[in-house]
Structure formats: structure tokens, C-alpha cells
Motif scaffolding. Structure first.
Motif, short mmCIF file in Angstrom:
data_model
loop_
_atom_site.label_atom_id
_atom_site.label_comp_id
_atom_site.label_asym_id
_atom_site.label_seq_id
_atom_site.Cartn_x
_atom_site.Cartn_y
_atom_site.Cartn_z
N GLY A 137 0.81 -1.22 0.00
CA GLY A 137 0.00 0.00 0.00
C GLY A 137 0.84 1.26 0.00
O GLY A 137 0.44 2.28 0.54
N ARG A 213 -7.25 17.06 5.12
CA ARG A 213 -8.40 16.95 6.02
C ARG A 213 -8.41 18.06 7.06
O ARG A 213 -9.44 18.34 7.66
CB ARG A 213 -8.34 15.57 6.69
N GLY A 214 -7.24 18.70 7.25
CA GLY A 214 -7.15 19.80 8.22
C GLY A 214 -8.02 21.00 7.87
O GLY A 214 -8.25 21.86 8.73
N PRO A 240 -8.08 11.83 1.28
CA PRO A 240 -9.39 11.91 1.94
C PRO A 240 -10.27 13.02 1.37
O PRO A 240 -11.49 12.88 1.32
CB PRO A 240 -9.04 12.18 3.41
N GLN A 252 -5.96 15.18 -6.74
CA GLN A 252 -5.23 14.41 -5.72
C GLN A 252 -3.75 14.21 -6.03
O GLN A 252 -3.36 13.78 -7.11
CB GLN A 252 -5.88 13.03 -5.53
N VAL A 253 -2.94 14.50 -5.01
CA VAL A 253 -1.49 14.32 -5.12
C VAL A 253 -1.11 13.05 -4.36
O VAL A 253 -1.61 12.82 -3.26
CB VAL A 253 -0.76 15.53 -4.49
N LEU A 255 0.37 8.73 -4.27
CA LEU A 255 0.55 7.41 -4.87
C LEU A 255 -0.61 7.02 -5.78
O LEU A 255 -0.41 6.53 -6.89
CB LEU A 255 0.67 6.38 -3.73
N ILE A 271 -2.25 18.96 5.94
CA ILE A 271 -1.93 17.62 5.39
C ILE A 271 -0.91 16.98 6.33
O ILE A 271 0.12 17.59 6.62
CB ILE A 271 -1.38 17.73 3.95
N SER A 272 -1.19 15.76 6.80
CA SER A 272 -0.31 15.16 7.81
C SER A 272 1.04 14.74 7.24
O SER A 272 2.05 14.80 7.91
CB SER A 272 -1.00 13.96 8.45
N ILE A 290 1.88 23.79 6.60
CA ILE A 290 1.17 24.43 7.72
C ILE A 290 0.34 23.36 8.41
O ILE A 290 -0.49 22.69 7.76
CB ILE A 290 0.24 25.58 7.20
N MET A 308 0.65 26.16 12.89
CA MET A 308 -0.46 27.10 13.06
C MET A 308 -1.71 26.59 12.36
O MET A 308 -1.66 25.61 11.61
CB MET A 308 -0.06 28.49 12.53
N ASP A 309 -2.78 27.28 12.61
CA ASP A 309 -4.08 26.93 12.05
C ASP A 309 -4.13 27.34 10.56
O ASP A 309 -3.70 28.44 10.20
CB ASP A 309 -5.13 27.70 12.86
N PHE A 311 -6.56 28.20 8.79
CA PHE A 311 -7.45 29.34 8.50
C PHE A 311 -6.77 30.66 8.85
O PHE A 311 -6.94 31.66 8.16
CB PHE A 311 -8.77 29.16 9.25
C1 LIG Z 1 -2.87 2.26 -1.04
C2 LIG Z 1 -3.01 3.66 -0.52
C3 LIG Z 1 -2.85 4.71 -1.42
C4 LIG Z 1 -2.98 6.03 -0.95
N1 LIG Z 1 -2.78 7.04 -1.84
C5 LIG Z 1 -2.83 8.32 -1.37
C6 LIG Z 1 -2.57 9.40 -2.25
O1 LIG Z 1 -2.36 9.24 -3.46
N2 LIG Z 1 -2.59 10.65 -1.74
C7 LIG Z 1 -2.84 10.91 -0.41
O2 LIG Z 1 -2.85 12.08 -0.02
N3 LIG Z 1 -3.11 9.89 0.42
C8 LIG Z 1 -3.12 8.61 -0.02
N4 LIG Z 1 -3.43 7.60 0.84
C9 LIG Z 1 -3.94 7.95 2.18
C10 LIG Z 1 -2.86 8.30 3.18
O3 LIG Z 1 -2.40 7.13 3.82
C11 LIG Z 1 -3.39 9.27 4.26
O4 LIG Z 1 -4.50 8.67 4.87
C12 LIG Z 1 -3.80 10.62 3.72
O5 LIG Z 1 -2.76 11.18 2.94
C13 LIG Z 1 -4.11 11.56 4.86
O6 LIG Z 1 -4.64 12.74 4.35
P1 LIG Z 1 -4.57 14.08 5.20
O7 LIG Z 1 -3.15 14.39 5.53
O8 LIG Z 1 -5.36 15.10 4.48
O9 LIG Z 1 -5.42 13.71 6.50
P2 LIG Z 1 -4.94 13.42 7.98
O10 LIG Z 1 -3.93 12.35 8.04
O11 LIG Z 1 -6.19 13.24 8.77
O12 LIG Z 1 -4.21 14.75 8.43
C14 LIG Z 1 -4.84 15.96 8.64
C15 LIG Z 1 -3.78 16.90 9.19
O13 LIG Z 1 -4.35 18.19 9.37
C16 LIG Z 1 -3.85 18.73 10.57
N5 LIG Z 1 -4.85 19.73 11.01
C17 LIG Z 1 -6.10 19.49 11.49
N6 LIG Z 1 -6.74 20.66 11.70
C18 LIG Z 1 -5.87 21.64 11.33
C19 LIG Z 1 -5.95 23.05 11.29
N7 LIG Z 1 -7.07 23.71 11.65
N8 LIG Z 1 -4.89 23.75 10.84
C20 LIG Z 1 -3.73 23.11 10.49
N9 LIG Z 1 -3.62 21.78 10.48
C21 LIG Z 1 -4.68 21.04 10.89
C22 LIG Z 1 -3.69 17.57 11.51
O14 LIG Z 1 -2.75 17.86 12.51
C23 LIG Z 1 -3.23 16.48 10.56
O15 LIG Z 1 -1.83 16.41 10.50
C24 LIG Z 1 -3.29 6.29 0.41
C25 LIG Z 1 -3.44 5.22 1.29
C26 LIG Z 1 -3.31 3.92 0.83
C27 LIG Z 1 -3.46 2.80 1.80
#
Ligand SMILES: Cc1cc2nc3c(=O)[nH]c(=O)nc-3n(C[C@H](O)[C@H](O)[C@H](O)COP(=O)(O)OP(=O)(O)OC[C@H]3O[C@@H](n4cnc5c(N)ncnc54)[C@H](O)[C@@H]3O)c2cc1C
Length: 321
Positions: A137, A213-214, A240, A252-253, A255, A271-272, A290, A308-309, A311
Motif C-alpha cells: 500500500g 483533512r485539516g 481523503p 489528488q497528489v 501514490l 496535510i499530515s 502548515i 499554526m491553524d 485558516f
Molecule cells: C494504497 C493507498 C494509497 C494512498 N494514496 C494516497 C494518495 O495518493 N494521496 C494521499 O494524499 N493519500 C493517499 N493515501 C492515504 C494516506 O495514507 C493518508 O491517509 C492521507 O494522505 C491523509 O490525508 P490528510 O493528511 O489530508 O489527513 P490526515 O492524516 O487526517 O491529516 C490531517 C492533518 O491536518 C492537521 N490539522 C487538522 N486541523 C488543522 C488546522 N485547523 N490547521 C492546520 N492543520 C490542521 C492535523 O494535525 C493532521 O496532520 C493512500 C493510502 C493507501 C493505503
């Protein structure tokens, strides 16, 4: 066996971008493989693409006109088998696309060759051809060799290798293939169904403002879209965000999204930094991240980071842009 054979991909009168990328990947290892670099175009309109695939560094362009109006896996496999048996290349490169995948594995089996799919890295180690693809994965990168195989067939991931450019001086050859063995096929082209288009090309964008998702909620998308427009950036996102339908998949950026091959500046908001996301952007020269979590993995690849936030950050940018 020596040399590389690139299988150009085209559809509905248009050469796919991956064709020049396959040539680019082939050129990067041509000296190690030895022998020539040939490009084959199979299709009713094969001759249409002669100039486009005659790129600098290509030694031979083979045009294979066939009766079929549209791509046909059985015809393509048969044509490639005949050409490979005659030309004896060491390596065959196809696109990691629906068309490429419908041919490549079967071709490798027929030739008794090695097969590696979805390759995003290609090189040589101790005189051996080595391909890199991901596994589990996207959590690990796997390096693969196919020792003692007479030929290796690979499908390469799109928007990953630098496209070849410049006019070439290849020898042009038109080849007729006996397609009698595939006269009774089990599949026929039906119709093309257009995928919904987001009008966004992450692979070509030089400046991406990407949201995760942030940003909390779909209703916040217009604000970040507007900010991206004001800054002259392309709006990208994490998976997500696309999976929830907040943005089309084309944004989407990562894999399972697109690799930001040409990007010079990437702003990651909320973005985490999961490995699958990093896959599409960690190579970028300048990354601004950020995130409210100081331990978020995105900071490991960031050039500049702000705990930081999102927003608050967006508000500050809106004031100055
Ligand atoms: C086979 C496979 C393929 C995948 N391919 C991809 C892919 O192509 N691209 C991809 O992106 N993911 C992919 N994923 C999913 C990946 O593993 C992560 O689940 C995904 O990248 C997490 O997205 P995220 O960072 O938006 O969400 P989260 O991991 O939920 O992170 C959200 C972040 O936002 C921060 N945050 C929250 N609120 C705020 C705020 N108000 N201000 C600032 N920061 C805040 C949090 O601290 C957290 O770090 C794949 C997964 C699998 C298993």
C-alpha cells in the motif's frame, strides 16, 4: 539481446504524454543497456505519430499499421511478440495504463521474460537492470531485478519520468504483421466513456496549493480555491479530500493520485504527510507546510514549516494577495 523497445501509446488521434516519458526513461539507461533505442507505434493511424515519436536519442521508429480503428489488446500483443522475436530487445517499456496493462503481462509470459509493473524508478546496479516500484500500500519501495530473463517487460508510471524532447534522426520503418493468429478474438472495442474531468493537471503544475483533512469541511473548499486562484496556484489535495468528494480525483497528489513532476513550490495546508501523499510531492524543491501538530510527518520534508491553524494562515495570505 540488447537495446530498448518503447511502445508508444495513443488514443483517438492523440499521442499520450507517457510516450515521450517512456523515451525519457529509456534514454536515462540507454548507455548501460547497450544497443539501440526503438519506438514502435501500432495502430491504424500509426504514421500520424512518426514525427512526434522521432525524439532526440531514438534510433529507430517502427510504424505498424493495422486495420483496427481502436486499441486492441490481442492485436497489440501479437504485433509486439513478432517485433520482439525479430528485434530481440533486452527491455520493453509500456505505459502503466489500462492499455499497457492489458498487454504487458501476457506479453512477458509469451516471451518467457521478466515483468515489473507500475515502475517509478529505473537504473542499474552492478551491471543489472533494477526497477523500483512500491509495495504494501505504498509503505515501502521495492527494488526488483529479473536475472537470467531473455527480455524484461515493464510498465512505467505516468507523470513520473522526464519526457524526452527535441527532434531525432531515427530510421523510419513500416512493418506489416501477420495477424491471422488473432483473427478470432474474444473482445471488441465497444465505446469510449469519458471520465469526469476536473480540468486540473497536477503533473504539469509548477505551483500547487494543496489542502488536506485539516481544512475540516467541504464548505471551506471555495475559500482555498479562491486563494489558489489569487496566488496563481493549482489547487491540489490529499486523498481523503478527493475520496469525500470535496474535490475531483484529478486534484489528488500522491501514490494513487498524481505525482507533481513539474512543481517548484508546494504549499501543504492541513496535510499530515502520510507516505502515500509524500510520494507525489516530497521531491519538490520548496515545500511550505502548515499544520497544528508540530510532530506531523509533513515537516520532515518541508523547507519551511508553520505550526499554526490553516485558516489563520489563509487569512494572512488573503490580506497580502
Ligand atoms: C494504497 C493507498 C494509497 C494512498 N494514496 C494516497 C494518495 O495518493 N494521496 C494521499 O494524499 N493519500 C493517499 N493515501 C492515504 C494516506 O495514507 C493518508 O491517509 C492521507 O494522505 C491523509 O490525508 P490528510 O493528511 O489530508 O489527513 P490526515 O492524516 O487526517 O491529516 C490531517 C492533518 O491536518 C492537521 N490539522 C487538522 N486541523 C488543522 C488546522 N485547523 N490547521 C492546520 N492543520 C490542521 C492535523 O494535525 C493532521 O496532520 C493512500 C493510502 C493507501 C493505503
Amino acid at each position: 539481446m540488447s537495446g530498448i523497445l518503447v511502445v508508444a501509446e495513443h488514443m483517438r488521434g492523440k499521442l499520450a504524454d507517457i510516450s515521450a516519458e517512456l523515451v525519457g526513461a529509456a534514454l536515462s539507461i540507454k548507455n548501460h543497456v547497450g544497443g539501440g533505442l526503438s519506438v514502435v507505434v501500432i495502430g491504424k493511424d500509426a504514421a500520424l505519430f512518426e514525427k512526434q515519436v522521432n525524439l532526440a536519442g531514438v534510433d529507430k521508429v517502427m510504424l505498424v499499421p493495422v486495420e483496427e480503428e481502436h486499441f486492441d489488446a490481442a492485436v497489440t500483443e501479437q504485433a509486439l511478440c513478432s517485433i520482439i522475436e525479430k528485434e530481440q530487445p533486452e527491455l520493453v517499456l509500456l505505459a502503466h495504463s489500462a492499455s499497457g496493462l492489458s498487454v504487458a503481462a501476457g506479453l512477458a509470459v509469451r516471451l518467457g521474460g521478466g515483468f515489473v509493473s507500475d515502475v517509478f524508478g529505473i537504473g542499474f546496479d552492478n551491471g543489472r537492470l533494477r526497477a523500483t516500484r512500491s509495495g504494501y500500500g505504498g509503505k515501502v519501495n521495492i527494488e526488483l531485478e529479473c536475472p537470467d530473463k531473455p527480455v524484461i517487460v515493464m510498465t512505467l508510471r505516468g507523470a513520473t519520468f522526464k519526457a524526452a524532447s527535441g527532434d531525432g534522426q531515427a530510421q523510419i520503418q513500416e512493418i506489416g504483421i501477420d495477424l491471422a493468429p488473432v483473427a478470432k478474438r474474444r473482445s471488441r472495442h465497444g465505446e469510449y466513456i469519458e471520465a469526469p474531468s476536473s480540468g486540473v493537471d497536477i503533473g504539469k503544475a509548477e505551483f500547487i496549493l494543496s489542502v488536506g483533512r485539516g481544512i475540516q469541511d467541504e464548505k471551506n473548499i471555495p475559500r482555498f480555491q479562491e486563494l489558489a486562484d489569487r496566488l496563481g496556484a493549482t489547487l491540489g489535495c490529499s486523498r481523503p479530500v478527493a475520496d469525500s468528494g470535496w474535490l475531483d480525483k484529478g486534484h489528488q497528489v500522491g501514490l494513487t493520485g498524481k505525482v507533481a513532476v513539474n512543481c517548484k513550490l508546494y504549499i501543504a495546508l492541513g496535510i499530515s504527510g502520510a507516505v502515500q501523499h509524500l510520494h507525489g510531492m516530497k521531491h519538490i524543491e520548496t515545500i511550505i507546510a502548515i499544520n497544528t501538530d508540530p510532530n506531523a510527518p509533513i515537516f520532515n520534508v518541508a523547507t519551511y514549516g508553520g505550526v499554526m491553524d490553516v485558516f489563520e494562515f489563509a487569512g494572512a495570505l488573503e490580506k497580502i494577495s
